[in-house]
Scaffold this motif. Sequence first.
Motif, PDB file in Angstrom:
ATOM      1  N   CYS A 252      -1.593   2.459  10.303  1.00  0.00           N
ATOM      2  CA  CYS A 252      -1.331   2.781  11.485  1.00  0.00           C
ATOM      3  C   CYS A 252      -0.764   3.512  12.291  1.00  0.00           C
ATOM      4  O   CYS A 252       0.106   2.901  13.335  1.00  0.00           O
ATOM      5  CB  CYS A 252      -1.701   1.116  12.086  1.00  0.00           C
ATOM      6  SG  CYS A 252      -2.308   0.869  13.531  1.00  0.00           S
ATOM      7  N   SER A 253      -0.016   4.432  11.461  1.00  0.00           N
ATOM      8  CA  SER A 253       1.546   5.220  11.920  1.00  0.00           C
ATOM      9  C   SER A 253       0.825   6.470  11.853  1.00  0.00           C
ATOM     10  O   SER A 253       0.198   7.295  11.224  1.00  0.00           O
ATOM     11  CB  SER A 253       2.164   4.692  10.482  1.00  0.00           C
ATOM     12  OG  SER A 253       2.107   5.784   9.175  1.00  0.00           O
ATOM     13  N   GLN A 254       1.945   7.287  11.954  1.00  0.00           N
ATOM     14  CA  GLN A 254       2.173   8.610  12.023  1.00  0.00           C
ATOM     15  C   GLN A 254       1.522   9.293  10.824  1.00  0.00           C
ATOM     16  O   GLN A 254       1.450  10.797  10.622  1.00  0.00           O
ATOM     17  CB  GLN A 254       2.791  10.022  12.611  1.00  0.00           C
ATOM     18  CG  GLN A 254       2.861   9.074  14.265  1.00  0.00           C
ATOM     19  CD  GLN A 254       4.930   9.173  15.043  1.00  0.00           C
ATOM     20  OE1 GLN A 254       4.456  10.669  15.255  1.00  0.00           O
ATOM     21  NE2 GLN A 254       5.108   8.076  15.407  1.00  0.00           N
ATOM     22  N   PHE A 255       2.623   8.447   9.558  1.00  0.00           N
ATOM     23  CA  PHE A 255       2.327   9.193   8.455  1.00  0.00           C
ATOM     24  C   PHE A 255       0.831   9.414   8.252  1.00  0.00           C
ATOM     25  O   PHE A 255       0.664  11.068   7.112  1.00  0.00           O
ATOM     26  CB  PHE A 255       2.817   8.307   7.353  1.00  0.00           C
ATOM     27  CG  PHE A 255       4.301   7.625   6.952  1.00  0.00           C
ATOM     28  CD1 PHE A 255       4.734   6.345   7.667  1.00  0.00           C
ATOM     29  CD2 PHE A 255       5.286   9.122   6.749  1.00  0.00           C
ATOM     30  CE1 PHE A 255       5.478   5.721   7.884  1.00  0.00           C
ATOM     31  CE2 PHE A 255       6.136   8.221   6.741  1.00  0.00           C
ATOM     32  CZ  PHE A 255       6.988   6.891   7.211  1.00  0.00           C
ATOM     33  N   VAL A 256       0.176   8.532   8.627  1.00  0.00           N
ATOM     34  CA  VAL A 256      -1.722   9.080   7.877  1.00  0.00           C
ATOM     35  C   VAL A 256      -2.029  10.290   8.725  1.00  0.00           C
ATOM     36  O   VAL A 256      -3.265  10.303   8.107  1.00  0.00           O
ATOM     37  CB  VAL A 256      -2.538   7.966   8.345  1.00  0.00           C
ATOM     38  CG1 VAL A 256      -3.059   7.747   9.518  1.00  0.00           C
ATOM     39  CG2 VAL A 256      -3.597   7.720   6.618  1.00  0.00           C
ATOM     40  N   GLU A 257      -1.288  10.749   9.503  1.00  0.00           N
ATOM     41  CA  GLU A 257      -1.974  11.584  10.221  1.00  0.00           C
ATOM     42  C   GLU A 257      -0.869  12.846   9.890  1.00  0.00           C
ATOM     43  O   GLU A 257      -0.827  14.494  10.432  1.00  0.00           O
ATOM     44  CB  GLU A 257      -2.218  11.610  12.239  1.00  0.00           C
ATOM     45  CG  GLU A 257      -3.497  10.670  12.161  1.00  0.00           C
ATOM     46  CD  GLU A 257      -3.484  10.185  13.205  1.00  0.00           C
ATOM     47  OE1 GLU A 257      -4.220   9.874  13.622  1.00  0.00           O
ATOM     48  OE2 GLU A 257      -2.859  10.617  14.365  1.00  0.00           O
ATOM     49  N   LEU A 258      -0.163  13.051   9.283  1.00  0.00           N
ATOM     50  CA  LEU A 258       0.894  14.403   8.955  1.00  0.00           C
ATOM     51  C   LEU A 258      -0.057  15.660   8.446  1.00  0.00           C
ATOM     52  O   LEU A 258      -1.147  15.651   7.036  1.00  0.00           O
ATOM     53  CB  LEU A 258       1.178  13.614   6.941  1.00  0.00           C
ATOM     54  CG  LEU A 258       2.881  13.187   7.992  1.00  0.00           C
ATOM     55  CD1 LEU A 258       3.860  12.591   6.571  1.00  0.00           C
ATOM     56  CD2 LEU A 258       3.523  13.692   8.401  1.00  0.00           C
ATOM     57  N   GLY A 259       0.014  16.496   8.513  1.00  0.00           N
ATOM     58  CA  GLY A 259      -1.078  18.167   8.446  1.00  0.00           C
ATOM     59  C   GLY A 259      -1.825  18.440   8.842  1.00  0.00           C
ATOM     60  O   GLY A 259      -2.244  19.340   8.746  1.00  0.00           O
ATOM     61  N   GLY A 260      -1.917  17.358  10.439  1.00  0.00           N
ATOM     62  CA  GLY A 260      -2.994  18.286  11.132  1.00  0.00           C
ATOM     63  C   GLY A 260      -4.016  17.863  11.911  1.00  0.00           C
ATOM     64  O   GLY A 260      -3.918  17.766  12.980  1.00  0.00           O
ATOM     65  N   GLY A 261      -4.486  16.632  10.965  1.00  0.00           N
ATOM     66  CA  GLY A 261      -5.293  16.220  10.981  1.00  0.00           C
ATOM     67  C   GLY A 261      -5.690  14.451  11.914  1.00  0.00           C
ATOM     68  O   GLY A 261      -4.904  14.232  12.103  1.00  0.00           O
ATOM     69  N   GLY A 262      -6.683  14.192  11.930  1.00  0.00           N
ATOM     70  CA  GLY A 262      -6.689  12.519  12.317  1.00  0.00           C
ATOM     71  C   GLY A 262      -7.738  12.671  14.105  1.00  0.00           C
ATOM     72  O   GLY A 262      -7.898  13.666  14.314  1.00  0.00           O
ATOM     73  N   GLY A 263      -8.316  11.584  13.808  1.00  0.00           N
ATOM     74  CA  GLY A 263      -9.592  11.450  15.290  1.00  0.00           C
ATOM     75  C   GLY A 263      -8.874  10.045  15.686  1.00  0.00           C
ATOM     76  O   GLY A 263      -8.015  10.378  16.420  1.00  0.00           O
ATOM     77  N   ALA A 264      -9.877   9.927  16.318  1.00  0.00           N
ATOM     78  CA  ALA A 264      -9.609   8.699  17.086  1.00  0.00           C
ATOM     79  C   ALA A 264     -10.101   7.103  16.651  1.00  0.00           C
ATOM     80  O   ALA A 264     -11.562   6.558  15.882  1.00  0.00           O
ATOM     81  CB  ALA A 264     -10.653   8.996  18.801  1.00  0.00           C
ATOM     82  N   ARG A 265      -9.301   6.540  17.128  1.00  0.00           N
ATOM     83  CA  ARG A 265      -9.717   4.819  16.377  1.00  0.00           C
ATOM     84  C   ARG A 265     -10.735   3.843  17.558  1.00  0.00           C
ATOM     85  O   ARG A 265     -10.506   3.352  17.859  1.00  0.00           O
ATOM     86  CB  ARG A 265      -8.842   4.446  15.354  1.00  0.00           C
ATOM     87  CG  ARG A 265      -7.520   4.383  15.502  1.00  0.00           C
ATOM     88  CD  ARG A 265      -6.828   3.684  14.161  1.00  0.00           C
ATOM     89  NE  ARG A 265      -5.927   3.851  13.331  1.00  0.00           N
ATOM     90  CZ  ARG A 265      -5.105   4.648  13.474  1.00  0.00           C
ATOM     91  NH1 ARG A 265      -3.806   4.829  14.542  1.00  0.00           N
ATOM     92  NH2 ARG A 265      -4.233   5.049  11.962  1.00  0.00           N
ATOM     93  N   THR A 266     -11.986   4.889  17.600  1.00  0.00           N
ATOM     94  CA  THR A 266     -12.570   4.495  18.219  1.00  0.00           C
ATOM     95  C   THR A 266     -13.493   2.743  17.944  1.00  0.00           C
ATOM     96  O   THR A 266     -13.998   2.213  18.984  1.00  0.00           O
ATOM     97  CB  THR A 266     -14.294   5.071  18.614  1.00  0.00           C
ATOM     98  OG1 THR A 266     -14.909   5.590  17.320  1.00  0.00           O
ATOM     99  CG2 THR A 266     -13.663   6.162  19.359  1.00  0.00           C
TER     100      THR A 266
END
Length: 379
Positions: A252-266
């Motif tokens: 639940c940190s920015q680490f998991v979205e390193l690399g430019g990806g990532g969506g929304a925790r809907t």
Amino acid sequence: MITTFHLPTKIIFGPGSLARLGEEARRIGPKAILVTGSRSMRKTGVLDRVVHDLKANGVDTLTFDKVESNPRVSTVDEGAAIARGKGVDLVIGLGGGSAMDAAKGIVLASTGTESIWHYIKAEVEAKSPVPSLILVPTIAASGSEANNGAVITKWETREKMVFFNPYLFARVSIIDPELTLTLPEKPTAQGGVDIFCHVVESYLTTRKAFPLTDGIMETTMRLVVESLPQVLARLDDIEARTRLSWASTIACSQFVELGGGGGARTLHGIEHPLSGYYDITHGDGLAALLPAWMRYTLPAKKERFYSLGRNVFGEADGILATEKWLEKIGMKLRLQNLGIEIERMEDMANCAVRTAPWLRHHPRLLDAAAVRQIYQDSY
Ligand code: NZQ
Ligand code: ZN
């Protein structure tokens, strides 16, 4: 696309690292408030250890051990008044996500006389000097120790709100997996589902695939999928607990979205009204809603579900594999078994749309009618 990675938190991780707390606190300031829950830290002896260590390091500490699960605005305001009265330099959150989020709220609300609710609604700002924050998680679940978000409930209106603020980044987070050894099966499984959802929601709703982000996310999900059953089989398995704690801090940190990806925790956006209205455990609400939320999302993201199945579970069908995993960890749940009433689903769906504006980032329309349908399909 430009992405910004900003995490001003010193992370100290490892079995036995709790012993570093006193010296880290001494460096920050002589007066502290220790924020924790009402039972577990006293029962496990951790509270005495921590109070003794802080005293030995010359940190004058006052304990506030009134935080309930799904922390309330009223509890945070009470803690903030005590912190203000003492003029603390430091707020220490010791416990699960509830204690850590309450500590975050106290950091802000102790700088003025307004309720934390006004900070959540961004009607007031923190006034300097703002006390520093140290977080010590005792459950692998929320990941509050590595982000600047908090979730607090206004019980009178049943509004459970997520909010972010730069002052909610901990100055130091000490993640000691040994503290999680006392956690029984049920909260361990609930925490594991929370970690898995923090990643799978972002993974499945991402705009497009980014190799580095996918690699980090798939590895973190595999860590939970494999380690949680091991922990449930042997609660004192410190290696498996340590892997779960790493996944929790990352998920639940920015680490998991390193690399430019990532969506929304809907899915989180539609779960919070459930734990807000019924005070159920966050992980239970997520587990009950996950399959229906996945089936609703599938038509818009077929390739992501295929990648989930293949790269995380080694199976063709990502939804069936997830349901099998939930069954294996004892978390195959229905809303009716959690006391949720059909009559209140419309109200909660409207509350979800009102309190979680990020639902509009879902790859398929997630309006009140769609949310209500997901509740109904999870009943
Ligand atoms: O009440 P106490 O005495 O503290 O006992 C707790 C509580 O009953 C007990 N416990 C904690 N550590 C233990 C232990 N028992 C034995 N041994 C230990 N080592 O476990 C129970 C649950 O604690 P809680 O803090 O409520 O659980 P969790 O960590 O799952 O936190 C849930 C809260 O975090 C929010 C949730 O909405 C919920 O309010 N979240 C916060 C997030 C964030 N800040 O980024 C993100 C998450 O998605 C989540 O929404
Ligand atoms: Zn969560």
